[in-house]
Design an enzyme around this catalytic site. Structure first.
Site, short mmCIF file in Angstrom:
data_model
loop_
_atom_site.label_atom_id
_atom_site.label_comp_id
_atom_site.label_asym_id
_atom_site.label_seq_id
_atom_site.Cartn_x
_atom_site.Cartn_y
_atom_site.Cartn_z
N HIS A 140 3.28 -9.27 5.26
CA HIS A 140 3.74 -7.92 5.61
C HIS A 140 2.64 -6.92 5.28
O HIS A 140 1.99 -7.03 4.26
CB HIS A 140 5.00 -7.57 4.80
CG HIS A 140 6.25 -8.15 5.39
ND1 HIS A 140 7.50 -7.78 4.99
CD2 HIS A 140 6.43 -9.09 6.35
CE1 HIS A 140 8.41 -8.45 5.68
NE2 HIS A 140 7.78 -9.27 6.49
N TYR B 210 13.50 0.12 1.95
CA TYR B 210 14.05 0.64 0.69
C TYR B 210 14.70 1.98 1.02
O TYR B 210 14.01 2.90 1.48
CB TYR B 210 12.94 0.87 -0.34
CG TYR B 210 12.32 -0.38 -0.91
CD1 TYR B 210 11.39 -1.13 -0.20
CD2 TYR B 210 12.66 -0.82 -2.19
CE1 TYR B 210 10.82 -2.28 -0.73
CE2 TYR B 210 12.09 -1.97 -2.74
CZ TYR B 210 11.17 -2.68 -2.00
OH TYR B 210 10.61 -3.81 -2.54
N PRO C 106 14.65 -5.52 -10.54
CA PRO C 106 14.08 -6.16 -9.35
C PRO C 106 13.35 -5.23 -8.39
O PRO C 106 12.53 -5.70 -7.61
CB PRO C 106 15.29 -6.81 -8.68
CG PRO C 106 16.48 -6.12 -9.24
CD PRO C 106 16.11 -5.66 -10.61
N LYS D 12 8.47 -7.41 -8.95
CA LYS D 12 7.35 -7.72 -9.83
C LYS D 12 7.56 -8.95 -10.71
O LYS D 12 6.60 -9.51 -11.26
CB LYS D 12 7.04 -6.53 -10.75
CG LYS D 12 6.34 -5.41 -10.05
CD LYS D 12 4.92 -5.78 -9.69
CE LYS D 12 4.34 -4.85 -8.66
NZ LYS D 12 3.67 -5.50 -7.56
N TYR E 37 2.36 -1.83 -5.69
CA TYR E 37 3.25 -2.76 -5.00
C TYR E 37 2.48 -3.99 -4.54
O TYR E 37 2.89 -5.13 -4.76
CB TYR E 37 3.94 -2.08 -3.81
CG TYR E 37 5.11 -2.82 -3.24
CD1 TYR E 37 4.95 -4.04 -2.60
CD2 TYR E 37 6.40 -2.32 -3.35
CE1 TYR E 37 6.04 -4.74 -2.08
CE2 TYR E 37 7.50 -3.00 -2.84
CZ TYR E 37 7.30 -4.21 -2.20
OH TYR E 37 8.38 -4.89 -1.70
C1 DHB Z 1 13.29 -8.50 -2.94
C2 DHB Z 1 13.71 -8.00 -4.12
C3 DHB Z 1 13.14 -6.85 -4.57
O1 DHB Z 1 13.50 -6.32 -5.71
C4 DHB Z 1 12.18 -6.18 -3.86
O2 DHB Z 1 11.67 -5.02 -4.33
C5 DHB Z 1 11.76 -6.70 -2.70
C6 DHB Z 1 12.33 -7.87 -2.23
C7 DHB Z 1 13.91 -9.73 -2.42
O3 DHB Z 1 14.68 -10.36 -3.13
O4 DHB Z 1 13.65 -10.10 -1.28
#
Ligand code: DHB
Length: 391
Positions: free
Chosen positions: A72, A201, A294, A298, A384
């Site tokens: 991506h 997001y 999450p 990370k 990121y």
């Molecule tokens: C996923 C989880 C995340 O917290 C994130 O920022 C991006 C992707 C995931 O589980 O796909």
């Protein structure tokens, strides 16, 4: 039993460490309280940073990843009526890959099984001893009920925040920082093609939502929910309706396509850091030393970065009797840990809405800045897509 490195925990950190050590001629034995199937099946993050992919490639672990992972360029950030794309490749020259932790784990287990790695699954009563001496050991009850003692030169705790390694560091010598967020995530896996090419997001007054994915036919989506949420209160229809509202179904012609939900769970959101990450002959890696919420994906990448530092440090210690990298491990690893702890907290607090109208205005202002200023966007992208290992 005797080995050079006793590894507690057979998740990605422990299995990657055993692989990197073996490549340099250092042998290890892994012990794990769960079953092999449980460890392989648990659903975790899905995004690998460039540096995690580079490390897996250089370790010969990326054949399937190179065929199947979806690179991506960036992510979408949105709030009601507005969606913006951040292109990490343009901003930083680095990017991310969609490849689930379950897939990384399968590749690691296949490689270690082919190499004859000794892994004891379904052990109990694991305890770590004598880490302040040159002869530490791990005792446990094996799957058949027999008491075992594994002697080693070094013990590495890759056993997560509930394992015994973390608290083997004496209370007087360890320090921990913790933050619990006032919300959780409801996560689903669905057998439906993603409705987006890259992750979305979404800030929304009803709560954060995210559209992620695992493959061309499997979507992963999340909703911010209150702490005490019972999954049973969320029917599939209610979940898809909330996702559609928060992700902006219908906005500028964008459509969210629902599909059969194959997994549904509530995830707590917590930040936690313990230091030092080394005490005597005990080293901690991954969730044993730190937990991130999450948002920003990370957790797995931090575990990979820890192990990438720890493996050469242990090789130098055990093969050349050179302790310099091992002595520096905790401080070096914690620099990146705190950077990712800050980034995960920042993404989380920017995107999750609460009751305070003042906070909401600050969040929207921050989102507008991050999506309209190259400096703001580059800061997000750099964190990121991931800083270089050893940062
Ligand atoms: C996923 C989880 C995340 O917290 C994130 O920022 C991006 C992707 C995931 O589980 O796909």
């Amino acid at each position: 039993m005797r080995t050079q490195v006793a590894i507690v925990g057979a998740g990605p950190a422990g299995m990657l460490l055993s692989h990197l050590l073996a490549a340099e001629g250092v042998e290890s034995v892994v012990v794990e309280t769960r079953s092999e199937e449980y460890v392989a099946g648990r659903i975790r993050a899905g995004i690998l940073e460039q540096s995690s992919v580079d490390l897996l490639r250089s370790a010969g672990l990326a054949d399937r990843l190179d065929r199947e992972a979806d690179p991506h360029r960036g992510i979408y950030l949105q709030w009601p009526e507005e969606r913006h794309h951040l292109d990490f490749v343009d901003l930083t020259g680095r990017s991310v890959f969609v490849y689930g932790q379950t897939e990384v784990q399968k590749d690691l287990v296949a490689a270690r099984t082919a190499a004859g790695q000794e892994v004891h699954y379904e052990v109990s009563d694991t305890a770590i001893h004598d880490v302040e001496t040159e002869r530490p050991s791990v005792t446990f009850t094996d799957g058949s009920g027999a008491a075992q003692r594994l002697e080693a030169d070094v013990v590495v705790g890759c056993d997560g925040s509930f394992g015994p390694s973390r608290t083997t560091v004496p209370a007087a010598l360890r320090r921990a920082w913790e933050k619990t967020y006032p919300y959780s995530w409801l996560g689903i896996l669905a057998d439906v093609a993603p409705s987006t090419d890259e992750l979305i997001y979404a800030w929304h007054p009803d709560g954060f939502a995210m559209h992620s994915m695992r493959s061309a036919s499997v979507s992963r989506l999340y909703l911010q929910v209150p702490h005490d949420t019972d999954v049973a209160a969320w029917s599939d229809d209610r979940i898809w309706e909330a996702l559609a509202a928060r992700l902006g179904h219908g906005q500028d012609g964008w459509q969210l396509t629902p599909g059969p939900v194959t997994d549904k769970s509530v995830l707590p959101m917590r930040s936690f850091v313990q230091q030092p990450m080394r005490h005597g002959r005990l080293f901690l890696a991954g969730d044993a030393a730190h937990i991130v919420p999450p948002t920003g994906a990370k957790g797995l990448n931090l575990a990979v970065a820890d192990v990438a530092l720890l493996a050469p440090a242990l090789v130098a210690l055990l093969r050349q009797d050179d302790a310099r990298l091992a002595d520096a491990y905790s401080e070096t690893a914690l620099r990146r840990v705190w950077r990712c702890t800050h980034f995960s907290w920042w993404m989380t607090t920017m995107l999750h809405s609460g009751d305070d109208p003042f906070d909401q205005q600050l969040q929207l202002s921050q989102l507008r800045w991050v999506t309209s200023s190259e400096a703001g966007a580059t800061g997000l992208a750099e964190n990121y897509a991931g800083l270089p290992i050893g940062f």
